[in-house]
Design an enzyme around this catalytic site. Structure first.
Site, PDB file in Angstrom:
ATOM      1  N   HIS A  21       0.612  -1.222  -0.031  1.00 19.50           N
ATOM      2  CA  HIS A  21       0.008  -0.027  -0.120  1.00 19.50           C
ATOM      3  C   HIS A  21       0.954   1.140  -0.014  1.00 19.50           C
ATOM      4  O   HIS A  21       0.585   2.303  -0.596  1.00 19.50           O
ATOM      5  CB  HIS A  21      -0.874  -0.045   1.292  1.00 19.50           C
ATOM      6  CG  HIS A  21      -1.728  -1.148   1.411  1.00 19.50           C
ATOM      7  ND1 HIS A  21      -1.527  -2.033   2.417  1.00 19.50           N
ATOM      8  CD2 HIS A  21      -2.913  -1.317   0.687  1.00 19.50           C
ATOM      9  CE1 HIS A  21      -2.554  -2.884   2.260  1.00 19.50           C
ATOM     10  NE2 HIS A  21      -3.482  -2.678   1.216  1.00 19.50           N
ATOM     11  N   LYS A  52      -0.694  -7.310  -7.292  1.00 20.33           N
ATOM     12  CA  LYS A  52      -0.577  -8.682  -6.770  1.00 20.33           C
ATOM     13  C   LYS A  52      -2.435  -9.124  -6.861  1.00 20.33           C
ATOM     14  O   LYS A  52      -2.577 -10.294  -7.044  1.00 20.33           O
ATOM     15  CB  LYS A  52      -0.593  -8.512  -5.140  1.00 20.33           C
ATOM     16  CG  LYS A  52      -0.613  -9.909  -4.566  1.00 20.33           C
ATOM     17  CD  LYS A  52      -0.552 -10.010  -3.137  1.00 20.33           C
ATOM     18  CE  LYS A  52      -1.541 -10.195  -2.367  1.00 20.33           C
ATOM     19  NZ  LYS A  52      -2.765 -10.449  -2.399  1.00 20.33           N
TER      20      LYS A  52
END
Ligand code: PAF
Length: 302
Positions: free
Chosen positions: A37, A149
């Site tokens: 993140h 991902k």
């Protein structure tokens, strides 16, 4: 850290900043922030005047038997991390404001939502597309940042943005990995020490596949068989080679593909993927664990 909890207030803030001529980058998250993140936040801070990070554990993307209640909620820590990255505002809406009584409107991205994770989690991408559309409508960003991902999620969001004319640039950035190759995920917190070690065969299997394809293997079944061999100790959900844009299975590797895997390690379901383009010279020299860096840097075009 500035935090907004209500959609109306969020939209007003975004319109006011736009009226001042500012560009806005959005990093949508469910919190429990990790380096993956933070890399999205860093890119957004570099590329936009203002960065908003949303933190919302979205009930619409969890089935009743899934981990909605257990999902880690660490708002204070997430705010501190976001602030350190230079994020300007946290949007942490309340579930009741996001999904008021009698809520009835959902976004579906047909076909792309059906395969891969959509088989065992049929509710999942409808929940993701819906909440991302709502986040886009309230934060009104110029650009939004997602990690590769979640490769299927990125494909679905890009298609939704194109099909529904959101006019937002989707920036998809490489998977961030631990030094031993494990893809970073908020759910890694659930892994016991021994399960974490066992999970390493996932990234190893992707590396093996990349080496095979870089060496000229074009037969999808042979690549998949090799991946299955390396991941044999796990409870495999799927191993699939799909067209990188359409997310439909391919028999042979002629253009850009995504090799996507999902497996249960103990009670934790993990996903990972790598992209490969046989026409891309980069793949002649694969780097260990650096398996996603070839990706599509084109924004918003899937
Ligand atoms: O990837 C995630 O964390 C979530 O699916 C997202 C995009 C924030 C939507 O809830």
């Amino acid at each position: 850290m500035n935090i907004i909890h209500h959609p109306d207030e969020m939209r007003q803030w975004a319109f006011d900043r736009r009226a001042e001529g500012k560009t806005i980058g959005l990093v949508p998250t469910m919190g429990a922030l990790h380096e993956g993140h933070l890399s999205l936040m860093q890119a957004s801070v570099e590329e936009n005047d203002l960065t908003v990070a949303s933190i919302f554990v979205n009930p619409a993307q969890f089935a009743p038997h899934e981990d909605y209640d257990q999902y880690p909620r660490t708002l204070k820590d997430d705010c501190a991390k976001s602030e350190a990255m230079g994020v300007d505002l946290i949007y942490a809406p309340n579930a009741s404001a996001m999904y008021p009584r009698n809520y009835a409107s959902y976004v579906e991205v047909e076909r792309l939502q059906d395969g891969l994770c959509g088989v065992t989690r049929p509710h999942f991408f409808r929940g993701v597309a819906t909440v991302v559309a709502k986040l886009f409508n309230t934060t009104v960003p110029h650009k939004a940042y997602f990690g590769l991902k979640d490769g299927q999620q990125v494909g679905i969001i890009k298609r939704m943005v194109r099909d529904l004319d959101f006019g937002i640039e989707i920036v998809a950035l490489p998977t961030i990995r631990e030094s031993d190759g494990l893809a970073m995920s908020s759910r890694n917190k659930y892994l016991s020490d021994s399960d974490r070690k066992r999970a390493l065969c996932i990234s190893r299997s992707l590396n093996t596949a990349q080496e095979l394809m870089a060496a000229g293997e074009v037969d999808a079944a042979r690549v998949i068989a090799k991946v299955r061999e390396v991941m044999h100790s796990l409870e495999i959900d799927y191993i699939e080679l799909v067209d990188a844009e359409e997310l439909t299975p391919v028999d042979s590797i002629k253009g850009p593909v995504m090799l996507a895997v999902a497996a249960k390690v103990g009670d934790t379901r993990l996903i990972d993927n790598m992209r490969f383009d046989p026409t891309d010279d980069f793949h002649a020299a694969p780097k260990q664990y650096d398996i996603n860096t070839s990706i599509d840097s084109e924004a918003g075009g899937a």
